[in-house]
Design a protein around this motif. Structure first.
Motif, PDB file in Angstrom:
ATOM      1  N   LEU A   1       2.703  10.768  -3.431  1.00  0.00           N
ATOM      2  CA  LEU A   1       3.745  10.150  -2.610  1.00  0.00           C
ATOM      3  C   LEU A   1       4.875   9.562  -3.449  1.00  0.00           C
ATOM      4  O   LEU A   1       6.043   9.634  -3.071  1.00  0.00           O
TER       5      LEU A   1
ATOM      6  N   VAL B   1       6.401  15.259   4.768  1.00  0.00           N
ATOM      7  CA  VAL B   1       4.947  15.242   4.765  1.00  0.00           C
ATOM      8  C   VAL B   1       4.486  14.453   5.975  1.00  0.00           C
ATOM      9  O   VAL B   1       5.196  13.551   6.448  1.00  0.00           O
TER      10      VAL B   1
ATOM     11  N   LEU C   1       0.818   4.449   1.178  1.00  0.00           N
ATOM     12  CA  LEU C   1       1.113   5.192   2.410  1.00  0.00           C
ATOM     13  C   LEU C   1       2.100   4.421   3.285  1.00  0.00           C
ATOM     14  O   LEU C   1       2.954   5.009   3.948  1.00  0.00           O
ATOM     15  N   GLU C   2       1.958   3.094   3.282  1.00  0.00           N
ATOM     16  CA  GLU C   2       2.852   2.268   4.103  1.00  0.00           C
ATOM     17  C   GLU C   2       4.277   2.324   3.561  1.00  0.00           C
ATOM     18  O   GLU C   2       5.237   2.273   4.333  1.00  0.00           O
TER      19      GLU C   2
ATOM     20  N   ALA D   1       5.584   4.945   2.191  1.00  0.00           N
ATOM     21  CA  ALA D   1       6.081   6.250   2.634  1.00  0.00           C
ATOM     22  C   ALA D   1       6.416   6.242   4.124  1.00  0.00           C
ATOM     23  O   ALA D   1       7.354   6.898   4.570  1.00  0.00           O
ATOM     24  N   ARG D   2       5.650   5.451   4.888  1.00  0.00           N
ATOM     25  CA  ARG D   2       5.852   5.402   6.336  1.00  0.00           C
ATOM     26  C   ARG D   2       7.222   4.846   6.701  1.00  0.00           C
ATOM     27  O   ARG D   2       7.814   5.210   7.707  1.00  0.00           O
TER      28      ARG D   2
ATOM     29  N   TYR E   1      -4.882  11.993   3.459  1.00  0.00           N
ATOM     30  CA  TYR E   1      -3.957  11.082   2.796  1.00  0.00           C
ATOM     31  C   TYR E   1      -3.021  11.933   1.935  1.00  0.00           C
ATOM     32  O   TYR E   1      -3.489  12.673   1.063  1.00  0.00           O
ATOM     33  N   PRO E   2      -1.713  11.877   2.180  1.00  0.00           N
ATOM     34  CA  PRO E   2      -0.797  12.761   1.444  1.00  0.00           C
ATOM     35  C   PRO E   2      -0.868  12.527  -0.070  1.00  0.00           C
ATOM     36  O   PRO E   2      -1.084  11.404  -0.513  1.00  0.00           O
TER      37      PRO E   2
ATOM     38  N   LEU F   1      10.198  11.623   4.313  1.00  0.00           N
ATOM     39  CA  LEU F   1       9.506  12.573   3.444  1.00  0.00           C
ATOM     40  C   LEU F   1       9.086  13.799   4.259  1.00  0.00           C
ATOM     41  O   LEU F   1       8.879  13.706   5.462  1.00  0.00           O
TER      42      LEU F   1
ATOM     43  N   ILE G   1       2.711  11.697   7.730  1.00  0.00           N
ATOM     44  CA  ILE G   1       2.158  10.385   7.384  1.00  0.00           C
ATOM     45  C   ILE G   1       1.123  10.013   8.447  1.00  0.00           C
ATOM     46  O   ILE G   1       1.477   9.802   9.602  1.00  0.00           O
ATOM     47  N   PRO G   2      -0.148   9.974   8.084  1.00  0.00           N
ATOM     48  CA  PRO G   2      -1.164   9.644   9.088  1.00  0.00           C
ATOM     49  C   PRO G   2      -0.929   8.257   9.697  1.00  0.00           C
ATOM     50  O   PRO G   2      -0.475   7.342   8.996  1.00  0.00           O
TER      51      PRO G   2
ATOM     52  N   GLU H   1       0.869  -1.180   0.000  1.00  0.00           N
ATOM     53  CA  GLU H   1       0.000   0.000   0.000  1.00  0.00           C
ATOM     54  C   GLU H   1       0.902   1.225   0.000  1.00  0.00           C
ATOM     55  O   GLU H   1       1.952   1.232   0.646  1.00  0.00           O
TER      56      GLU H   1
END
Lengths: 190, 592
Positions: free
Chosen positions: A116, B329, A78-79, A81-82, A112-113, B327, B331-332, A76
């Motif tokens: 990414l 930004v 966002l993950e 990016a995390r 949600y950014p 990053l 991150i939620p 996913e």
């Protein structure tokens, strides 16, 4: 050989445990020392989940720490990016571009950014982003995202197709074998 | 043949190979897979007990009968089993008995970070601590040998990173084991006269175990190239130390964590310039090292909070750590949530709507504490919701000091607003005794049993209310309604948590009633294989007025996209709870 580190990240319930199991079987045939570390229980309920796969001549720690991952395979966006902090300077992210909103985004407490993939590229993070969900659906099931991503990962290792196929055969039920082979092939091609 | 095995599966393999014949446990992360894996061996009888105390007493009975036995639990489960633990330390065993306990440093899935090693010292029972799956097999087998040689139960301590890591093992063959039971009242009847004679035996045993620990291969010293520093460590901390230093410094790797090899530690300390103890959680080894009169570096550098990692070790030894890029930004976070279709959701929504104070308990439904539902007020331990509710209601009904009236949150036919929420498995574990107290001491309390017909959080284990046993065979099914009535609760009713109106009526009526009551909120977990889902709901965008009423239940399948509700078809189970909240008829149930 220096220990290689692959992190598999995603959202609880996406099927990352099968991916790590399959990798473990593949690596075992080469006689490596291996550690695969998972987290069970509470965090599986739609939370952010991480699996560590490490292999080499001798592997001590079961986990991968910040700055150590050769590859981050993310189910996913966002993950992916995390966990960029966990990547080595010469490491690479292989990510599904699918977006799954976490609860703070759903409730409106966070957003949600955007962009990414571009943000990671701007930071000169090596990233291989694919629409694994569409490819998995093309192969026959949205659940085959894991095999699409492994297919893409396979491009960066010198395991033969036969070695991969044997590991796939040992890891998936016979009736889903063809589907998973196809998903793997689509991931490797696209 | 070499294979990859999860630490917990390796413990089960060790049980199998050692001829273990009886396993009784209660599930708890990160210990659950030991018993699940043991149940897959035909040669092992394995069961889920209602709680850890029952499990340990059963395993003790089985070892008395002459079969090697095992009982597994998570760290907090050992608190429940502590009563028999301290006394079977006195009786010793017949055939070997292992108590497996898994700690959870970092609290991945636990309510506290207790260090179970203290139990070994406190109960005077030896404890072994494997650091990977190969050791998990070897130490399990060694634990049975120790148990019988020294006539003692043996604690086998796991932690999350050993329990839930796969590493390479080479499985062996099974050796059967059985011996006869012989009556021995002086050994097995722990009334004061006998127990007084057993206590010195226990102390002699510990002294003998210290002597054993000095030369046991379970404790080893690995040579280093520099004696500037010498490190004493165990378990996963050993792995992090070796990851960072390799063979640079000598390492004393302890496999037997209690009792400790005192002379061996003294000799090791003498051989190095600075002694360092690296252990997760409390100062256990360090305290003992200091008791021996040795100077060392320990908790001043290595925190008693959370898990370690190789970078943490590097940093504490003044090494440099180079993290990757981040990053620019936000991150939620992605916290765990109640699943789409979770039957608990409708009930929790109703509690919030009625502004009810809810004493929570341990299980999936603890996630009801998370926003937007935020339906719970407390979570302590298994069963605490029911007993806590009783105390809360009794105290609330007491006259205030110096006044004739009762407190604001008072009971009474209409003012009562507090309930307990407890799952089916947790209720059987230790909620029932609290309910007995409510009936016996007559508190005007309402207990809600959220019965999802499975032990959910730990990954779907059967329990006494499900009608199936661990091996998957049909079993006696405890009828919750009958059980509650039998302890003296007259008002017992069942509601479907998917039916918000029914939930609302039940909660209002039971809170208004002037006697104890039980509401059973019953619907099987949406993740159970046999549960058939309805078609996903469809949103009529023209009817959606963007009021976000459907968002109040915190369902991961619903989100607002461009101001309109949107249902994720891959997640939605068609439960229809959200549709009941929509005043504009915008959410439609699909056909089955």
């Amino acid at each position: 050989m220096q220990t290689k580190n692959i992190m598999i990240v995603g959202v609880g319930g996406q099927g990352s445990l099968l991916a790590s199991k399959l990798l473990g079987r593949l690596l075992l045939t080469r006689g490596y020392d291996i550690k695969v570390s998972e987290v069970h229980g509470m965090s599986q309920r739609g939370g952010s989940v991480v699996t560590y796969v490490r292999f080499g001549d001798k592997v001590y720690s079961p986990i991968i720490d910040k700055g150590e991952a050769d590859f981050i395979v993310s189910f996913e966006l966002l993950e992916a990016a995390r966990y960029t902090e966990y990547l080595r300077p010469d490491g690479r992210i292989i990510t599904n571009t699918q977006q799954i909103n976490p609860m703070p985004v759903i409730t409106g407490a966070a957003t949600y950014p955007e962009a990414l993939v571009e943000q990671m590229q701007q930071k000169e993070i090596a990233i291989d982003a694919i629409d694994a969900l569409t490819l998995a659906e093309e192969a026959g099931s949205a659940k085959a995202v894991n095999l699409v991503l492994l297919g893409r990962l396979s491009k960066y290792f010198d395991f033969t197709e036969e070695e991969w196929m044997q590991a796939i055969e040992k890891s998936v039920p016979p009736k889903f074998l063809e589907l998973n082979r196809k998903a793997f092939a689509l991931g490797a091609q696209n | 043949m070499k294979t990859l095995m999860l630490g917990n599966e390796a413990v089960a393999r060790g049980l199998f190979e050692a001829g273990c014949a009886f396993v009784s446990s209660y599930p708890g992360t990160p210990s659950t897979e030991i018993t699940e894996a043991a149940a897959k061996y035909q040669e092992i009888y394995a069961e889920w007990a209602p709680n850890e105390k029952v499990a340990l007493e059963s395993a003790f009975g089985a070892c008395l009968a002459g079969r090697r036995s095992f009982c597994g639990m998570k760290h907090v489960g050992l608190n429940v089993a502590a009563d028999p633990l301290f006394t079977i330390a006195y009786t010793g065993v017949n055939a070997g008995l292992i108590i497996g306990v898994a700690d959870d440093p970092g609290m991945h899935s636990s309510q506290n970070e207790q260090d179970s090693r203290h139990y070994a010292r406190a109960s005077k029972i030896p404890m072994l601590e494997p650091a990977d799956s190969a050791e998990a097999i070897a130490f399990t087998k060694a634990a049975y040998e120790l148990s019988e040689q020294f006539d003692t139960p043996v604690l086998l301590k796991m932690c999350t990173r050993v329990a839930h890591s796969q590493s390479v093992v080479e499985p062996g063959e099974r050796t059967e084991f059985a011996k006869a039971y012989e009556k021995n009242p002086a050994k097995y009847i722990m009334m004061p006269g006998n127990a007084k004679r057993r206590h010195p035996v226990v102390e002699e045993r510990t002294a003998a175990l210290v002597a054993y620990a000095e030369t046991s291969p379970l404790n080893r010293v690995e040579a280093g190239t520099s004696n500037e520093i010498g490190i004493i460590t165990s378990s996963t901390s050993y792995q992090y130390v070796k990851e960072v230093f390799g063979d640079k410094y000598p390492v004393m790797k302890l496999g037997m964590i209690w009792p400790l090899p005192e002379q061996k530690i003294i000799d090791f300390a003498k051989s190095v310039r600075t002694l360092v103890v690296v252990e997760e959680l409390d100062s256990f080894i360090e305290s003992h090292v200091r008791d021996l009169g040795l100077a060392c570096v320990g908790k001043s550098k290595f925190s008693c909070i959370g898990e370690f990692s190789q970078n943490f070790i590097r940093e504490q030894f003044d090494g440099t750590v180079t993290a990757g890029k981040t990053l620019d930004v936000n991150i939620p976070a992605r916290p765990p949530v109640m699943c789409a279709g979770c039957p608990h959701r409708g009930l929790f929504y109703t509690l919030v709507k009625n502004k009810v104070t809810a004493m929570g308990d341990i299980g999936c439904y603890t996630l009801g504490a998370v926003p937007p539902l935020a339906a719970l007020d407390t979570t302590i331990c298994m069963g605490a919701s029911v007993s806590g509710l009783h105390g809360f209601n009794k105290a609330s009904s007491l006259p205030l000091p110096g006044a004739g009236s009762t407190a604001d949150s008072a009971v009474g036919a209409t003012g009562r607003r507090t309930v307990a929420v407890i799952g089916d498995s947790t209720f059987m574990h230790s909620g029932i005794t609290g309910l007995v107290n409510i009936a016996y001491n007559d508190s005007n309390s309402t207990v809600i049993i959220v019965d999802n017909s499975i032990t959910g959080m730990t990954g779907h284990q059967q329990n006494p209310t499900t009608g199936m046993n661990l091996k998957g065979d049909p079993a006696a099914k405890i009828d919750l309604e009958t059980l509650c009535r039998a302890v003296g609760i007259r008002r017992v009713r069942v509601v479907d948590p998917y039916d918000l109106a029914a939930c609302d009526t039940a909660i209002k009526e039971e809170l208004a009633a002037n006697e104890p009551s039980v509401i059973i909120s019953r619907r099987p977990c949406a993740l159970l294989k046999y549960v058939k889902h309805d078609k996903p709901l469809a949103v009529d965008a023209d009817k959606c007025k963007s009021c976000k009423a459907c968002m109040k239940i915190g369902c991961p399948a619903i989100s607002m996209v461009n101001g309109k509700a949107k249902v994720d078809n891959t997640l939605c189970t068609g439960c229809g709870v959200c549709a009941q909240l929509c005043k504009f008829d915008a959410l439609k149930k699909g056909d089955k």
